[in-house]
Structures are given as C-alpha cells and as structure tokens.
Design an enzyme around this catalytic site. Structure first.
Site, mmCIF file in Angstrom:
data_model
loop_
_atom_site.group_PDB
_atom_site.id
_atom_site.type_symbol
_atom_site.label_atom_id
_atom_site.label_comp_id
_atom_site.label_asym_id
_atom_site.label_seq_id
_atom_site.Cartn_x
_atom_site.Cartn_y
_atom_site.Cartn_z
ATOM 1 N N ARG A 109 -9.381 -14.458 19.104
ATOM 2 C CA ARG A 109 -8.802 -15.028 17.882
ATOM 3 C C ARG A 109 -9.712 -14.929 16.667
ATOM 4 N NH1 ARG A 109 -6.831 -19.113 21.639
ATOM 5 N NH2 ARG A 109 -4.612 -18.731 22.019
ATOM 6 N N LYS A 131 -8.668 -4.852 4.391
ATOM 7 C CA LYS A 131 -7.499 -4.323 5.098
ATOM 8 C C LYS A 131 -7.955 -3.644 6.378
ATOM 9 C CE LYS A 131 -4.184 -3.431 1.377
ATOM 10 N NZ LYS A 131 -3.394 -2.381 0.694
ATOM 11 N N GLU A 173 -10.359 9.369 -3.784
ATOM 12 C CA GLU A 173 -10.281 7.934 -4.077
ATOM 13 C C GLU A 173 -11.053 7.576 -5.348
ATOM 14 O OE1 GLU A 173 -8.331 5.846 -2.716
ATOM 15 O OE2 GLU A 173 -7.725 6.884 -0.871
ATOM 16 N N LYS A 215 -13.422 -1.642 -7.111
ATOM 17 C CA LYS A 215 -12.405 -2.034 -6.135
ATOM 18 C C LYS A 215 -12.595 -3.477 -5.684
ATOM 19 C CE LYS A 215 -10.070 -1.113 -1.821
ATOM 20 N NZ LYS A 215 -9.820 -0.232 -0.670
ATOM 21 N N GLU A 225 -2.596 -8.684 -2.308
ATOM 22 C CA GLU A 225 -1.746 -7.640 -2.869
ATOM 23 C C GLU A 225 -0.411 -8.159 -3.403
ATOM 24 O OE1 GLU A 225 -0.236 -3.382 -1.297
ATOM 25 O OE2 GLU A 225 -2.347 -3.787 -0.903
ATOM 26 N N ARG A 229 -3.739 -5.529 -7.193
ATOM 27 C CA ARG A 229 -4.246 -4.732 -6.076
ATOM 28 C C ARG A 229 -3.285 -3.609 -5.697
ATOM 29 N NH1 ARG A 229 -7.094 -6.598 -0.322
ATOM 30 N NH2 ARG A 229 -7.539 -4.464 0.316
ATOM 31 N N ASN A 233 -2.829 1.648 -4.722
ATOM 32 C CA ASN A 233 -1.992 2.534 -3.912
ATOM 33 C C ASN A 233 -1.510 3.759 -4.688
ATOM 34 O OD1 ASN A 233 -1.813 1.028 -1.360
ATOM 35 N ND2 ASN A 233 -0.801 -0.527 -2.594
ATOM 36 N N HIS A 236 -0.601 6.997 -2.928
ATOM 37 C CA HIS A 236 -0.583 6.743 -1.488
ATOM 38 C C HIS A 236 0.820 6.671 -0.882
ATOM 39 C CE1 HIS A 236 -4.774 6.008 -2.143
ATOM 40 N NE2 HIS A 236 -4.981 5.704 -0.881
ATOM 41 N N HIS A 240 0.729 9.041 2.039
ATOM 42 C CA HIS A 240 0.729 8.611 3.435
ATOM 43 C C HIS A 240 1.831 9.307 4.232
ATOM 44 C CE1 HIS A 240 -1.644 4.565 3.088
ATOM 45 N NE2 HIS A 240 -2.420 5.621 3.164
ATOM 46 N N HIS A 250 -6.569 12.693 4.504
ATOM 47 C CA HIS A 250 -6.143 11.589 3.647
ATOM 48 C C HIS A 250 -6.321 11.959 2.176
ATOM 49 C CE1 HIS A 250 -5.429 7.477 2.347
ATOM 50 N NE2 HIS A 250 -6.523 7.557 1.608
#
Length: 342
Positions: A109, A131, A173, A215, A225, A229, A233, A236, A240, A250
């Site tokens: 956990r 993330k 990026e 960032k 997000e 934020r 993307n 992306h 993606h 990527h």
C-alpha cells in the site's frame, strides 16, 4: 551532499540534486533497506555503480511496461524480504521510472521511492511530476497513480552512454516545453542543433535544469492535471496513438503530434509559427510527418485520458511560448487529421 532545490507538492516535498554523483545515493538511503530497479542496458553499461546494492534488472523497452513486469518486480521484492521501511530507486529512462513509481505506490500500500533518471527524456520529463503507470494493450499509461518520489538525483555522466536516437527523443520534450511555455528557450533552440548542444556541456546542463524547473513549477501549480498541467500534453494525444500503432520512439511520435497540433492551431487559432516549430524539430533529428491509417490511429486516440464525453481536450498554440487547451469534438478532430493526411 548539498540539496540543490526542493519543491513542495500536495502531500510531500521532493528534493532535487543537480549535477550529482551516483555514489551520493548512499547519503539519501541505506543500502540494506533499498532496492534499485534498472534495465539490462543501464546495468551492462554501468555495472560498477550497482555493486553492493540490491538490484532488480528488467528487460528494456516500452513493451515491458505492463502488469506482468510489475508482478515480477513484486515477487523479487518479496524475495528481498522488503517491508514498508524499504525504498525503491528507479535508475533508468521513462519506462524504469514509471514502473518503479507504480510498484512503490502499490507494494504494501505504498513505500518510499526515488529516481536517478539516466536518459535525457527521463531527466527533463518522465521522472518529474509523479505520474507513474503501465500500459494496457495499445493504451499508454492507462493504469497508474500520481505520487511524487522523495528525491531526484541527476548524474549527468549517464548521458555519455546515451545512443544518438535517445538524444533526439529527449529534445522532443525540451522543444515541447519551449513551444507551450518558454519562448526565449525556443529562440535559443533555433540557434542551435543536436551536435552543438551535445558538445557544449555547460549550456546543455543548464538547459536540462531549466526544463526540470519549468515542468516542476507547472506540476506544483496543478499536480492532478485540472488546469495548466494539461499543456504538458502538447503533441501527445496523436503522438501516443502513433507510438503504440507504429514503430516509433516516444520522441518521434510526439514530434509528429506537435507538427499536427501546429497545423490544427493555424486553422482554429490563427497560429503562424508552424514553419519555425517544424524547422527546430528537424534540427534536432526528429520527424515531422508520417503516413498512417487515420481510422487505425483514431481508434486508440479516442480513448485518450484527455477525452471528456465526445470532446477531446487538445493542446494548441496561440503563439510560440503560449499553449492553450481547446475542446474539439471527436468527429471534427478526425476530419482535421484526415485532411492533413491527404
């Protein structure tokens, strides 16, 4: 080891150590209660660094960022008799950091974790922001959590073994950040290229730190997000989908996604900087166009996490250095993509 900077997020503080040494890791976490997670490439190129540490070595590649790998890591943690006082440290690129953060978030956990990013892409993007997740079939990062690491240690010596393609991957990026938030950085990139910045280590390291701070500040303002934020993307959504359906890295996929987003921005917002963005992407060895089957890619794209009902929250550019979020009906988005393919 002197702490370079720290950022306070919702539930924790993350300490960043710039231009540090891997050997400093023992000052942050004890060897007897730490497990390092890396991949075969990193382990083979830097074996001596791992001596004396409990280490799990993974198969490299995005295709292993799946639940089966998570299960394997957890089995090995049990073998190490890891408990809630253990710390996991991901030493690698984005796949390793994603897996490490995800496993640490669910094992018993939740246990502590940190990152030593080894690729340019991981340094400026993948390791930052909390993330952590895995892919499910063709859907990237479909399962995961947002949880921050305890620390990030940047040892730039890892970049000496970085393949040429991975340099371009990382600069995708960096260019993205410049497009959406940093016009002055974009102008600096226009005056340089991959070869010149690889040679100029001082400027390169400053650029990496600049992107890390940029960032991190965005994530600090909007960790989960809901607002700004989402700008991160840019490129992306289509990227993606392309990455999972075709043989693209990527960075390559995101570069193509940024080019298409620039064209969308022209039609919807009057953006006039597409040629400048395309030129910079090409200067850093990145593709700006690809022939693909729209229907095949759109089947994946429409399940993107930024979709809300029948609209996609798409990241556009008003101008270089200013990104915006614009909801686009999925049917209209598909038409835009098809028009650029013809």
């Amino acid at each position: 080891m002197k702490e370079s900077v720290s950022y306070r997020f919702t539930n924790t503080r993350v300490n960043y150590f710039f231009n540090a040494k891997f050997s400093s890791l023992s000052q942050l976490t004890g060897k007897d209660r730490t497990v390092l997670i890396t991949d075969e490439h990193i382990y083979r190129n830097h074996t001596s660094k791992f001596r004396g540490w409990n280490t799990i070595v993974l198969k490299p590649g995005e295709e292993f960022k799946v639940q089966a790998t998570v299960d394997s890591i957890i089995d090995q943690l049990i073998t190490f008799q890891a408990d809630r006082q253990f710390t996991l440290v991901g030493v690698g690129g984005g796949v390793v950091t994603d897996l490490t953060g995800y496993v640490a978030s669910v094992f018993m956990r939740g246990i502590s974790f940190g990152f030593i990013p080894t690729s340019l892409l991981a340094m400026v993007d993948a390791s930052i922001g909390g993330k952590n997740g895995i892919d499910v079939g063709p859907y990237k990062n479909m399962v995961g959590v947002i949880k921050q690491p305890s620390f990030l240690l940047f040892d730039f010596s890892f970049l000496t073994t970085l393949p040429d393609a991975e340099w371009s991957n990382g600069f995708a990026e960096i260019i993205k950040h410049a497009c959406i938030l940093d016009a002055s950085a974009f102008r600096m990139l226009e005056k340089n290229n991959l070869v010149s910045l690889k040679k100029d280590k001082k400027t390169l390291f400053k650029l990496i730190e600049r992107n890390v701070r940029l960032k991190s500040a965005v994530v600090q303002r909007d960790e989960y997000e809901k607002g700004d934020r989402r700008l991160l993307n840019f490129g992306h959504t289509l990227g993606h989908a392309l990455e999972t359906q075709y043989i693209l890295s990527h960075g390559e996929a995101v570069a193509i996604g940024m080019t298409y987003a620039c064209h969308f921005s022209e039609g919807l917002l009057g953006f006039n900087g597409t040629e400048r963005v395309v030129k910079v992407l090409e200067q850093f060895g990145l593709p700006t166009h690809a022939a693909f089957k729209t229907e095949k890619v759109f089947e994946v794209l429409k399940m993107d996490k930024k979709r809300v009902s029948r609209d996609m929250n798409y990241i556009m550019l008003e101008k270089i250095g200013k990104g915006v979020v614009l909801p686009i009906p999925l049917k209209e988005l598909e038409k835009w993509i098809k028009s650029l393919q013809s």
